[in-house]
Design a protein around this motif. Structure first.
Motif, PDB file in Angstrom:
ATOM      1  N   GLY A   1       0.811  -1.215   0.000  1.00 29.00           N
ATOM      2  CA  GLY A   1       0.000   0.000   0.000  1.00 29.00           C
ATOM      3  C   GLY A   1       0.843   1.263   0.000  1.00 29.00           C
ATOM      4  N   LEU A   2       1.875   1.286   0.836  1.00 30.51           N
ATOM      5  CA  LEU A   2       2.717   2.483   0.930  1.00 30.51           C
ATOM      6  C   LEU A   2       3.519   2.708  -0.354  1.00 30.51           C
ATOM      7  CD1 LEU A   2       4.010   2.137   4.601  1.00 30.51           C
ATOM      8  CD2 LEU A   2       2.395   3.840   3.729  1.00 30.51           C
ATOM      9  N   LEU A   3       4.075   1.637  -0.903  1.00 28.41           N
ATOM     10  CA  LEU A   3       4.840   1.771  -2.144  1.00 28.41           C
ATOM     11  C   LEU A   3       3.936   2.188  -3.307  1.00 28.41           C
ATOM     12  CD1 LEU A   3       7.204  -1.325  -1.861  1.00 28.41           C
ATOM     13  CD2 LEU A   3       7.872   1.072  -1.692  1.00 28.41           C
ATOM     14  N   GLY A   4       2.744   1.593  -3.363  1.00 33.29           N
ATOM     15  CA  GLY A   4       1.805   1.967  -4.414  1.00 33.29           C
ATOM     16  C   GLY A   4       1.331   3.400  -4.276  1.00 33.29           C
ATOM     17  N   MET A   5       1.012   3.812  -3.046  1.00 31.90           N
ATOM     18  CA  MET A   5       0.578   5.187  -2.805  1.00 31.90           C
ATOM     19  C   MET A   5       1.687   6.177  -3.134  1.00 31.90           C
ATOM     20  SD  MET A   5      -0.790   6.911   0.747  1.00 31.90           S
ATOM     21  CE  MET A   5       0.844   6.797   1.497  1.00 31.90           C
ATOM     22  N   GLY A   6       2.914   5.853  -2.723  1.00 32.46           N
ATOM     23  CA  GLY A   6       4.036   6.738  -3.009  1.00 32.46           C
ATOM     24  C   GLY A   6       4.326   6.848  -4.498  1.00 32.46           C
ATOM     25  N   SER A   7       4.227   5.726  -5.212  1.00 35.81           N
ATOM     26  CA  SER A   7       4.473   5.743  -6.662  1.00 35.81           C
ATOM     27  C   SER A   7       3.415   6.572  -7.380  1.00 35.81           C
ATOM     28  CB  SER A   7       4.473   4.313  -7.214  1.00 35.81           C
ATOM     29  OG  SER A   7       5.440   3.521  -6.561  1.00 35.81           O
ATOM     30  N   SER A   8       2.142   6.401  -7.011  1.00 37.41           N
ATOM     31  CA  SER A   8       1.077   7.174  -7.639  1.00 37.41           C
ATOM     32  C   SER A   8       1.211   8.655  -7.318  1.00 37.41           C
ATOM     33  CB  SER A   8      -0.294   6.653  -7.188  1.00 37.41           C
ATOM     34  OG  SER A   8      -0.501   5.326  -7.614  1.00 37.41           O
ATOM     35  N   ALA A   9       1.590   8.968  -6.068  1.00 45.11           N
ATOM     36  CA  ALA A   9       1.788  10.368  -5.689  1.00 45.11           C
ATOM     37  C   ALA A   9       2.937  10.988  -6.473  1.00 45.11           C
ATOM     38  CB  ALA A   9       2.054  10.471  -4.190  1.00 45.11           C
ATOM     39  N   LEU A  10       3.989  10.207  -6.712  1.00 42.82           N
ATOM     40  CA  LEU A  10       5.115  10.702  -7.517  1.00 42.82           C
ATOM     41  C   LEU A  10       4.673  11.021  -8.942  1.00 42.82           C
ATOM     42  CD1 LEU A  10       8.158  11.230  -7.919  1.00 42.82           C
ATOM     43  CD2 LEU A  10       8.414   8.785  -8.451  1.00 42.82           C
ATOM     44  N   ILE A  11       3.837  10.154  -9.524  1.00 44.39           N
ATOM     45  CA  ILE A  11       3.330  10.395 -10.876  1.00 44.39           C
ATOM     46  C   ILE A  11       2.492  11.669 -10.910  1.00 44.39           C
ATOM     47  CG2 ILE A  11       1.830   9.501 -12.699  1.00 44.39           C
ATOM     48  CD1 ILE A  11       4.491   8.056 -12.467  1.00 44.39           C
ATOM     49  N   ARG A  12       1.611  11.838  -9.924  1.00 42.44           N
ATOM     50  CA  ARG A  12       0.763  13.042  -9.893  1.00 42.44           C
ATOM     51  C   ARG A  12       1.612  14.296  -9.707  1.00 42.44           C
ATOM     52  NH1 ARG A  12      -2.538   9.587  -6.797  1.00 42.44           N
ATOM     53  NH2 ARG A  12      -1.743  10.497  -4.866  1.00 42.44           N
ATOM     54  N   TRP A  13       2.646  14.216  -8.861  1.00 44.24           N
ATOM     55  CA  TRP A  13       3.509  15.381  -8.634  1.00 44.24           C
ATOM     56  C   TRP A  13       4.271  15.749  -9.891  1.00 44.24           C
ATOM     57  CZ3 TRP A  13       8.887  16.015  -8.725  1.00 44.24           C
ATOM     58  CH2 TRP A  13       9.338  17.244  -8.202  1.00 44.24           C
ATOM     59  N   LEU A  14       4.808  14.747 -10.583  1.00 43.64           N
ATOM     60  CA  LEU A  14       5.521  15.016 -11.829  1.00 43.64           C
ATOM     61  C   LEU A  14       4.577  15.591 -12.878  1.00 43.64           C
ATOM     62  CD1 LEU A  14       7.807  11.845 -12.083  1.00 43.64           C
ATOM     63  CD2 LEU A  14       8.530  14.189 -11.598  1.00 43.64           C
ATOM     64  N   GLY A  15       3.359  15.048 -12.927  1.00 41.92           N
ATOM     65  CA  GLY A  15       2.389  15.564 -13.883  1.00 41.92           C
ATOM     66  C   GLY A  15       2.035  17.010 -13.612  1.00 41.92           C
ATOM     67  N   THR A  16       1.857  17.355 -12.342  1.00 45.36           N
ATOM     68  CA  THR A  16       1.559  18.742 -11.980  1.00 45.36           C
ATOM     69  C   THR A  16       2.737  19.652 -12.304  1.00 45.36           C
ATOM     70  OG1 THR A  16       0.121  17.953 -10.188  1.00 45.36           O
ATOM     71  CG2 THR A  16       0.832  20.252 -10.099  1.00 45.36           C
ATOM     72  N   ALA A  17       3.952  19.162 -12.081  1.00 42.92           N
ATOM     73  CA  ALA A  17       5.139  19.978 -12.360  1.00 42.92           C
ATOM     74  C   ALA A  17       5.282  20.279 -13.841  1.00 42.92           C
ATOM     75  CB  ALA A  17       6.389  19.260 -11.848  1.00 42.92           C
ATOM     76  N   PHE A  18       4.855  19.327 -14.687  1.00 41.91           N
ATOM     77  CA  PHE A  18       4.975  19.537 -16.126  1.00 41.91           C
ATOM     78  C   PHE A  18       3.726  20.173 -16.737  1.00 41.91           C
ATOM     79  CE2 PHE A  18       8.346  16.354 -15.598  1.00 41.91           C
ATOM     80  CZ  PHE A  18       9.336  16.914 -16.401  1.00 41.91           C
ATOM     81  N   MET A  19       2.702  20.436 -15.900  1.00 41.60           N
ATOM     82  CA  MET A  19       1.478  21.073 -16.393  1.00 41.60           C
ATOM     83  C   MET A  19       1.142  22.303 -15.559  1.00 41.60           C
ATOM     84  SD  MET A  19      -1.113  17.962 -17.361  1.00 41.60           S
ATOM     85  CE  MET A  19      -1.316  17.540 -15.620  1.00 41.60           C
ATOM     86  N   PRO A  20       1.968  23.327 -15.539  1.00 39.82           N
ATOM     87  CA  PRO A  20       1.670  24.506 -14.709  1.00 39.82           C
ATOM     88  C   PRO A  20       0.394  25.212 -15.133  1.00 39.82           C
ATOM     89  CG  PRO A  20       3.501  24.939 -16.208  1.00 39.82           C
ATOM     90  CD  PRO A  20       3.220  23.476 -16.287  1.00 39.82           C
ATOM     91  N   TRP A  21       0.052  25.147 -16.427  1.00 38.45           N
ATOM     92  CA  TRP A  21      -1.171  25.799 -16.891  1.00 38.45           C
ATOM     93  C   TRP A  21      -2.425  25.137 -16.307  1.00 38.45           C
ATOM     94  CZ3 TRP A  21       1.696  22.387 -19.715  1.00 38.45           C
ATOM     95  CH2 TRP A  21       1.045  21.241 -20.196  1.00 38.45           C
ATOM     96  N   TYR A  22      -2.374  23.823 -16.137  1.00 42.08           N
ATOM     97  CA  TYR A  22      -3.520  23.101 -15.599  1.00 42.08           C
ATOM     98  C   TYR A  22      -3.712  23.418 -14.123  1.00 42.08           C
ATOM     99  CZ  TYR A  22      -6.535  19.183 -14.342  1.00 42.08           C
ATOM    100  OH  TYR A  22      -7.572  18.407 -13.858  1.00 42.08           O
ATOM    101  N   LEU A  23      -2.587  23.551 -13.385  1.00 42.88           N
ATOM    102  CA  LEU A  23      -2.675  23.880 -11.961  1.00 42.88           C
ATOM    103  C   LEU A  23      -3.250  25.279 -11.788  1.00 42.88           C
ATOM    104  CD1 LEU A  23      -1.995  22.878  -9.130  1.00 42.88           C
ATOM    105  CD2 LEU A  23       0.261  23.909  -9.350  1.00 42.88           C
ATOM    106  N   GLN A  24      -2.847  26.232 -12.613  1.00 46.55           N
ATOM    107  CA  GLN A  24      -3.380  27.576 -12.525  1.00 46.55           C
ATOM    108  C   GLN A  24      -4.875  27.601 -12.857  1.00 46.55           C
ATOM    109  OE1 GLN A  24      -0.978  29.892 -15.177  1.00 46.55           O
ATOM    110  NE2 GLN A  24       0.869  29.770 -13.904  1.00 46.55           N
ATOM    111  N   GLU A  25      -5.288  26.777 -13.797  1.00 44.09           N
ATOM    112  CA  GLU A  25      -6.712  26.717 -14.162  1.00 44.09           C
ATOM    113  C   GLU A  25      -7.541  26.141 -13.029  1.00 44.09           C
ATOM    114  OE1 GLU A  25      -9.309  24.356 -17.497  1.00 44.09           O
ATOM    115  OE2 GLU A  25      -7.410  25.251 -18.131  1.00 44.09           O
ATOM    116  N   LYS A  26      -7.019  25.133 -12.315  1.00 45.70           N
ATOM    117  CA  LYS A  26      -7.744  24.537 -11.196  1.00 45.70           C
ATOM    118  C   LYS A  26      -7.915  25.512 -10.044  1.00 45.70           C
ATOM    119  CE  LYS A  26      -7.202  20.434  -9.718  1.00 45.70           C
ATOM    120  NZ  LYS A  26      -6.617  19.205  -9.159  1.00 45.70           N
ATOM    121  N   ARG A  27      -6.954  26.416  -9.862  1.00 45.99           N
ATOM    122  CA  ARG A  27      -6.993  27.351  -8.751  1.00 45.99           C
ATOM    123  C   ARG A  27      -7.954  28.517  -8.972  1.00 45.99           C
ATOM    124  NH1 ARG A  27      -0.473  27.690  -7.443  1.00 45.99           N
ATOM    125  NH2 ARG A  27      -0.331  25.710  -6.317  1.00 45.99           N
ATOM    126  N   LYS A  28      -8.420  28.677 -10.212  1.00 41.43           N
ATOM    127  CA  LYS A  28      -9.310  29.796 -10.514  1.00 41.43           C
ATOM    128  C   LYS A  28     -10.680  29.564  -9.894  1.00 41.43           C
ATOM    129  CE  LYS A  28      -7.111  31.192 -14.842  1.00 41.43           C
ATOM    130  NZ  LYS A  28      -7.269  31.342 -16.299  1.00 41.43           N
TER     131      LYS A  28
END
Length: 274
Positions: free
Chosen positions: A247-274
């Protein structure tokens, strides 16, 4: 004790979400552990469900401490991580490429999607005997099972992301003189990126599920093998330790993917915050 924690969380001030949300998450974990301790400690028997043989959190903590000091820890964890990221990496490359092409081409959709849809519902367990026959080593067969588990969530989410692109965006790009390659790289891929990241995150979780299943049957090292081996010798606390590590390894791996995705999509993060 549990009621006091819940009342304290309920009275958290609404105006401080930065503090309230992490605290609420911590409280939910504490409540689950307390409920587990109470049910296992009292050997709760509900008829259909019994906790008579379920180890308590203290017993699991002792087994986890022993596992953390085991010389085989790195071998188990390292083997599982290597298999997961190898299968997931191949699935990500194939799923994103195929998804983008299928999403943009009716011919490719009619050619590739029907056989893929036939294969998609087949569970990972059903693939294991065939994988053992197809690949000369058990290591390759486990990576193949992991690849299959991650492929379809990534592929389908990528196709969904491409299908959901507003046609006016593509028309506007064409009116500005963009060619097919520019439209693909500057419009299609960025617009589909949020769905792709969602598929990658889901695919990572599915990859862990499939890997553990494969390791239980044909592995010699890995967290799945460790969990199944603990069951065969009736080491019940170690079973829960293996489950928690998964569970911990799976959760950490998925969180890493989401973090990398957010880092490479700054426009999407700004749109969500509106």
């Amino acid at each position: 004790m549990t009621a006091f924690i819940l009342r304290s969380a309920w009275r958290l001030p609404v105006g401080r979400p930065a503090i309230a949300r992490p605290l609420l998450k911590l409280v939910s974990l504490v409540v689950c552990v307390l409920a587990w301790q109470w049910a296992a400690g009292h050997r709760l028997d509900l008829g259909l469900v019994t906790f008579s043989n379920v180890p308590t959190p203290l017993e699991v903590a002792a087994a986890a401490w022993e596992f953390l000091h085991s010389p085989k820890l790195l071998q188990h964890v390292g083997s599982s991580l290597l298999r997961v990221f190898a299968g997931f990496g191949i699935a990500a490359a194939a799923g994103i490429a195929l998804g983008l092409l299928i999403g943009r081409s009716q011919l490719l959709e009619d050619s590739f999607l029907p056989p893929l849809e036939v294969l998609r519902p087949i569970p990972a367990v059903a693939w294991i005997p065939l994988a053992i026959l197809m690949f000369p080593s058990s290591e390759m067969s486990m990576i193949f099972i992991t690849f299959l588990g991650a492929l379809f969530p990534i592929l389908l989410n990528t196709i969904h992301g491409v299908d959901g692109i507003d046609a006016r965006l593509i028309a506007s790009a064409k009116s500005l003189g963009c060619g097919k390659r520019a439209i693909f790289s500057e419009v299609v891929f960025p617009a589909a990126a949020p769905s792709i990241v969602t598929g990658l995150s889901i695919g990572m979780g599915t990859a862990w599920f499939c890997l553990v299943t494969a390791e239980m049957i044909s592995g010699q090292y890995g967290i799945g093998y460790f969990t199944w081996a603990s069951y065969t010798v009736q080491n019940y606390p170690a079973i829960v330790v293996g489950m928690l590590f998964i569970g911990l390894l799976g959760m950490g791996s998925s969180a890493l993917i989401r973090w990398l995705g957010t880092a490479f999509m700054p426009w999407y993060l700004q749109e969500k915050r509106k």
